[in-house]
Design a protein around this motif. Structure first.
Motif, PDB file in Angstrom:
ATOM      1  N   THR A 138       0.826  -1.221   0.000  1.00  0.00           N
ATOM      2  CA  THR A 138       0.000   0.000   0.000  1.00  0.00           C
ATOM      3  C   THR A 138       0.850   1.257   0.000  1.00  0.00           C
ATOM      4  N   LEU A 139       2.128   1.145   0.394  1.00  0.00           N
ATOM      5  CA  LEU A 139       3.023   2.305   0.372  1.00  0.00           C
ATOM      6  C   LEU A 139       3.309   2.761  -1.058  1.00  0.00           C
ATOM      7  N   ALA A 140       3.054   1.897  -2.031  1.00  0.00           N
ATOM      8  CA  ALA A 140       3.291   2.251  -3.434  1.00  0.00           C
ATOM      9  C   ALA A 140       2.277   3.267  -3.949  1.00  0.00           C
ATOM     10  N   ASP A 141       1.099   3.303  -3.302  1.00  0.00           N
ATOM     11  CA  ASP A 141       0.064   4.215  -3.809  1.00  0.00           C
ATOM     12  C   ASP A 141      -0.971   4.539  -2.750  1.00  0.00           C
ATOM     13  N   VAL A 142      -1.879   3.611  -2.447  1.00  0.00           N
ATOM     14  CA  VAL A 142      -3.116   3.984  -1.760  1.00  0.00           C
ATOM     15  C   VAL A 142      -2.907   4.534  -0.352  1.00  0.00           C
ATOM     16  N   TYR A 143      -1.954   4.000   0.401  1.00  0.00           N
ATOM     17  CA  TYR A 143      -1.699   4.552   1.726  1.00  0.00           C
ATOM     18  C   TYR A 143      -1.079   5.942   1.592  1.00  0.00           C
ATOM     19  N   GLY A 144      -0.088   6.063   0.724  1.00  0.00           N
ATOM     20  CA  GLY A 144       0.533   7.364   0.514  1.00  0.00           C
ATOM     21  C   GLY A 144      -0.445   8.381  -0.057  1.00  0.00           C
ATOM     22  N   THR A 145      -1.374   7.933  -0.896  1.00  0.00           N
ATOM     23  CA  THR A 145      -2.355   8.857  -1.460  1.00  0.00           C
ATOM     24  C   THR A 145      -3.355   9.301  -0.396  1.00  0.00           C
ATOM     25  N   GLY A 146      -3.812   8.373   0.430  1.00  0.00           N
ATOM     26  CA  GLY A 146      -4.684   8.755   1.534  1.00  0.00           C
ATOM     27  C   GLY A 146      -3.991   9.700   2.500  1.00  0.00           C
ATOM     28  N   TYR A 147      -2.711   9.431   2.755  1.00  0.00           N
ATOM     29  CA  TYR A 147      -1.946  10.308   3.641  1.00  0.00           C
ATOM     30  C   TYR A 147      -1.763  11.689   3.008  1.00  0.00           C
ATOM     31  N   HIS A 148      -1.537  11.717   1.703  1.00  0.00           N
ATOM     32  CA  HIS A 148      -1.382  12.991   1.000  1.00  0.00           C
ATOM     33  C   HIS A 148      -2.644  13.840   1.159  1.00  0.00           C
ATOM     34  N   ALA A 149      -3.809  13.205   1.053  1.00  0.00           N
ATOM     35  CA  ALA A 149      -5.065  13.942   1.217  1.00  0.00           C
ATOM     36  C   ALA A 149      -5.112  14.611   2.587  1.00  0.00           C
ATOM     37  N   ALA A 150      -4.761  13.867   3.626  1.00  0.00           N
ATOM     38  CA  ALA A 150      -4.800  14.413   4.981  1.00  0.00           C
ATOM     39  C   ALA A 150      -3.691  15.440   5.204  1.00  0.00           C
ATOM     40  N   HIS A 151      -2.525  15.163   4.654  1.00  0.00           N
ATOM     41  CA  HIS A 151      -1.387  16.075   4.804  1.00  0.00           C
ATOM     42  C   HIS A 151      -1.672  17.416   4.143  1.00  0.00           C
ATOM     43  N   GLN A 152      -2.199  17.388   2.914  1.00  0.00           N
ATOM     44  CA  GLN A 152      -2.491  18.626   2.194  1.00  0.00           C
ATOM     45  C   GLN A 152      -3.593  19.436   2.881  1.00  0.00           C
ATOM     46  N   ALA A 153      -4.488  18.743   3.562  1.00  0.00           N
ATOM     47  CA  ALA A 153      -5.542  19.432   4.312  1.00  0.00           C
ATOM     48  C   ALA A 153      -5.061  19.901   5.678  1.00  0.00           C
TER      49      ALA A 153
END
Length: 346
Positions: free
Chosen positions: A149-164
């Motif tokens: 999941t570190l290849a995409d979906v976990y990092g993408t979910g984290y990006h959403a929260a980080h950017q917010a």
């Protein structure tokens, strides 16, 4: 080798393909141990024309290094590695700023010209030294789904929260109960959000969302869903809204549930061009719009320790495991909502 290609909408085939070879001194060849089908793969599954195909598929993988180019250091044959879905040199001004998806020497697996897909037995990795992240070679095999999941979906979910800019005590709405939405819930909880409202209507998925930290689940959509969120938040909405769908109705719900002065963070790949940003939508209430393709490489080292020690279990988003030869079945299962996310193993 065997590799996956999409010929047109609904037509996915696993077929013989040339083995990847070193083309640039910055390349590496990786033998794929785990890959998967992404929700974003379903967009071409619905829309690709025969004139556009065939195209290689897959952008999430972990595997072992088989060969490296002459300019690659720090990696050797046999190393277990995970790759973000975008390759990058990790040295340019954009990479140093944590924006690897804008690297001038980078690109996206399966989308960049001449770069194959990860739903295959092996893959050529451009900019290997900057892209690949070494994992412990003796890692418990049970952790491989979470590491993937570190290849995409976990990092993408984290990006959403980080950017917010989700922070302790925050109120957050997550729109979408796909893998990215569920891991946006996990990420918001990880960053300390106090209230996390998950908007999704598939009970098995929203139950997993509760496991990841959702405090409330709202199944209603549109105006009814917006009203429910506002009822839960004293009429104001939440400060952060993480949109993980990519369709206009989800964006419209995001506008409806964000509070004045809040942030909408979009990571669902947009399937539309015109999004309202005028006075009545974002400008008037001073709402910030952010998001974009996640620079996953910037987050892997941050997220990795909690995966390795079992504190976080993002691999629970995988609810079906198939072989590479069964990849077309994986597409059908996800398209028909029979599976949340399909893991592909040898």
């Amino acid at each position: 080798m065997r590799a996956t290609f999409m010929y047109e909408a609904g037509d996915v085939r696993v077929q013989d393909a040339p083995d990847p070879v070193i083309e640039q001194p910055t390349d590496a060849i990786v033998r794929v141990l785990r890959s998967c089908v992404c929700g974003s793969d379903l967009h071409p599954y619905h829309s690709l024309t025969a004139a556009e195909g065939p195209v290689p598929m897959g952008h999430e993988f972990l595997g072992t290094v088989e060969e490296t180019g002459s300019e690659v250091s720090g990696l050797q044959r046999g190393d277990l590695v995970v790759a973000p879905f975008a390759f990058a040199d990790n040295t340019c001004e954009f990479c140093r700023a944590g924006l690897h998806t804008s690297c001038p020497d980078g690109g996206f697996f399966a989308a960049a010209a001449g770069v194959g897909g990860a739903q295959a037995e092996a893959i050529r990795v451009p900019q290997a030294q900057g892209t690949l992240v070494k994992l412990p070679n003796d890692v418990d095999e049970a952790l491989l789904p979470s590491l993937l999941t570190l290849a995409d979906v976990y990092g993408t979910g984290y990006h959403a929260a980080h950017q917010a800019q989700v922070k302790p005590g925050d109120s957050v709405t997550v729109i979408g109960d796909g893998a990215v939405g569920l891991l946006a819930v996990l990420s918001a909880e990880q960053l300390g959000a106090e209230r996390i409202i998950l908007m999704g209507r598939h009970e098995e998925r929203t139950d997993l969302g509760r496991h990841f930290g959702a405090t409330d689940v709202i199944a209603e959509r549109g105006d009814e869903g917006i009203a429910r969120v506002r009822d839960l938040t004293g009429g104001h909405g939440t400060r952060a809204v993480l949109e993980a769908v990519g369709h206009m109705p989800a964006y419209e719900m995001a506008i409806g549930v964000v509070r004045p002065g809040g942030v909408i963070s979009r990571v669902g790949v947009p399937q539309y061009e015109d999004a309202p940003v005028g006075f009545g939508s974002l400008f008037g209430p001073n709402v910030t719009l952010t998001g974009g393709p996640a620079p996953v490489r910037a987050y892997i080292e941050k997220l990795l320790p909690a995966v390795l020690d079992g504190t976080r279990d993002p691999g629970r988003v995988f609810d079906r495991t198939l072989t590479l030869e069964q990849t077309p079945d994986g597409y059908r299962a996800m398209d028909q909502r029979e599976a949340l996310k399909v893991l592909l193993a040898p």
